[in-house]
Design a protein around this motif. Structure first.
Motif, PDB file in Angstrom:
ATOM      1  N   UNK A  11       0.862  -1.173   0.000  1.00  0.00           N
ATOM      2  CA  UNK A  11       0.000   0.000   0.000  1.00  0.00           C
ATOM      3  C   UNK A  11       0.902   1.227   0.000  1.00  0.00           C
ATOM      4  N   UNK A  12       0.657   2.139  -0.945  1.00  0.00           N
ATOM      5  CA  UNK A  12       1.493   3.334  -1.052  1.00  0.00           C
ATOM      6  C   UNK A  12       0.603   4.533  -1.362  1.00  0.00           C
ATOM      7  N   UNK A  13       1.025   5.700  -0.921  1.00  0.00           N
ATOM      8  CA  UNK A  13       0.255   6.913  -1.184  1.00  0.00           C
ATOM      9  C   UNK A  13       0.478   7.394  -2.620  1.00  0.00           C
ATOM     10  N   UNK A  14      -0.493   8.120  -3.176  1.00  0.00           N
ATOM     11  CA  UNK A  14      -0.286   8.706  -4.512  1.00  0.00           C
ATOM     12  C   UNK A  14       0.990   9.537  -4.555  1.00  0.00           C
ATOM     13  N   UNK A  15       1.720   9.388  -5.653  1.00  0.00           N
ATOM     14  CA  UNK A  15       3.002  10.063  -5.790  1.00  0.00           C
ATOM     15  C   UNK A  15       4.173   9.275  -5.267  1.00  0.00           C
ATOM     16  N   UNK A  16       3.893   8.172  -4.593  1.00  0.00           N
ATOM     17  CA  UNK A  16       4.948   7.351  -4.014  1.00  0.00           C
ATOM     18  C   UNK A  16       5.574   6.398  -5.011  1.00  0.00           C
ATOM     19  N   UNK A  17       6.493   5.578  -4.514  1.00  0.00           N
ATOM     20  CA  UNK A  17       7.242   4.637  -5.346  1.00  0.00           C
ATOM     21  C   UNK A  17       7.220   3.239  -4.742  1.00  0.00           C
ATOM     22  N   UNK A  18       7.339   2.262  -5.609  1.00  0.00           N
ATOM     23  CA  UNK A  18       7.487   0.864  -5.213  1.00  0.00           C
ATOM     24  C   UNK A  18       8.392   0.182  -6.213  1.00  0.00           C
ATOM     25  N   UNK A  19       9.052  -0.887  -5.766  1.00  0.00           N
ATOM     26  CA  UNK A  19       9.861  -1.718  -6.654  1.00  0.00           C
ATOM     27  C   UNK A  19       9.403  -3.151  -6.523  1.00  0.00           C
ATOM     28  N   UNK A  20       8.933  -3.702  -7.630  1.00  0.00           N
ATOM     29  CA  UNK A  20       8.520  -5.106  -7.675  1.00  0.00           C
ATOM     30  C   UNK A  20       9.679  -5.964  -8.171  1.00  0.00           C
ATOM     31  N   UNK A  21       9.748  -7.167  -7.637  1.00  0.00           N
ATOM     32  CA  UNK A  21      10.771  -8.121  -8.054  1.00  0.00           C
ATOM     33  C   UNK A  21      10.117  -9.437  -8.435  1.00  0.00           C
ATOM     34  N   UNK A  22      10.756 -10.135  -9.357  1.00  0.00           N
ATOM     35  CA  UNK A  22      10.280 -11.459  -9.766  1.00  0.00           C
ATOM     36  C   UNK A  22      11.497 -12.300 -10.109  1.00  0.00           C
ATOM     37  N   UNK A  23      11.550 -13.481  -9.535  1.00  0.00           N
ATOM     38  CA  UNK A  23      12.656 -14.388  -9.798  1.00  0.00           C
ATOM     39  C   UNK A  23      12.110 -15.696 -10.344  1.00  0.00           C
ATOM     40  N   UNK A  24      12.732 -16.181 -11.408  1.00  0.00           N
ATOM     41  CA  UNK A  24      12.360 -17.463 -12.008  1.00  0.00           C
ATOM     42  C   UNK A  24      13.285 -18.548 -11.484  1.00  0.00           C
ATOM     43  N   UNK A  25      12.687 -19.651 -11.058  1.00  0.00           N
ATOM     44  CA  UNK A  25      13.492 -20.752 -10.546  1.00  0.00           C
ATOM     45  C   UNK A  25      13.375 -21.958 -11.473  1.00  0.00           C
ATOM     46  N   UNK A  26      14.388 -22.808 -11.426  1.00  0.00           N
ATOM     47  CA  UNK A  26      14.446 -23.981 -12.290  1.00  0.00           C
ATOM     48  C   UNK A  26      15.823 -24.066 -12.911  1.00  0.00           C
ATOM     49  N   UNK A  27      16.070 -25.117 -13.662  1.00  0.00           N
ATOM     50  CA  UNK A  27      17.372 -25.311 -14.306  1.00  0.00           C
ATOM     51  C   UNK A  27      17.396 -24.516 -15.614  1.00  0.00           C
ATOM     52  N   UNK A  28      17.433 -23.206 -15.457  1.00  0.00           N
ATOM     53  CA  UNK A  28      17.272 -22.277 -16.571  1.00  0.00           C
ATOM     54  C   UNK A  28      18.619 -21.728 -17.000  1.00  0.00           C
ATOM     55  N   UNK A  29      18.867 -21.708 -18.309  1.00  0.00           N
ATOM     56  CA  UNK A  29      20.075 -21.063 -18.797  1.00  0.00           C
ATOM     57  C   UNK A  29      19.794 -19.634 -19.243  1.00  0.00           C
TER      58      UNK A  29
END
Length: 123
Positions: A11-29
């Motif tokens: 939850x963030x106020x208008x004008x604010x900032x957020x950073x989303x992260x996503x990590x993929x797992x598995x035997x990935x090259x």
């Protein structure tokens, strides 16, 4: 099979900032393309931003100049820096990946999706 795990929603106020992260797992090259979509209640899922392995990006007009997508190819991760947030950015944000290249040469086209992370912009 690849698994995508998002984090960073809040939850963030208008004008604010957020950073989303996503990590993929598995035997990935490598992963050809990773990105973010969002879906608000009663609306269809829409593209937010995508980034290819080589660095090409695509943004929805509604977020251009405010959001920045980045990747760490070594970690099979994608990030979304969101600045100047508006109430209309409130949605569940989903990470996705297409073109998964696995160690050993196996390939899956996808797309594959994470479980979503809630972003709420409100005062």
């Amino acid at each position: 099979q690849v698994q995508l795990v998002e984090s960073g929603g809040d939850l963030v106020q208008p004008g604010g900032s957020l950073r989303l992260s996503c990590v993929a797992s598995g035997s990935i090259s490598s992963i050809n393309a990773m990105g973010w979509h969002r879906q608000a209640p009663g609306k269809e899922r829409e593209l937010v931003a995508t980034r290819t392995y080589g660095g090409s990006t695509n943004y929805a007009d509604s977020v251009k100049g405010r959001f920045t997508i980045s990747r760490d190819n070594a970690k099979n991760a994608v990030y979304l820096q969101m600045n100047s947030l508006k109430p209309e950015d409130t949605s569940v944000y989903y990470c996705n990946a297409e073109g998964i290249n696995y160690v050993g040469g196996y390939h899956q086209r996808g797309p594959y999706w994470g479980q979503g992370t809630q972003v709420t912009v409100s005062s």
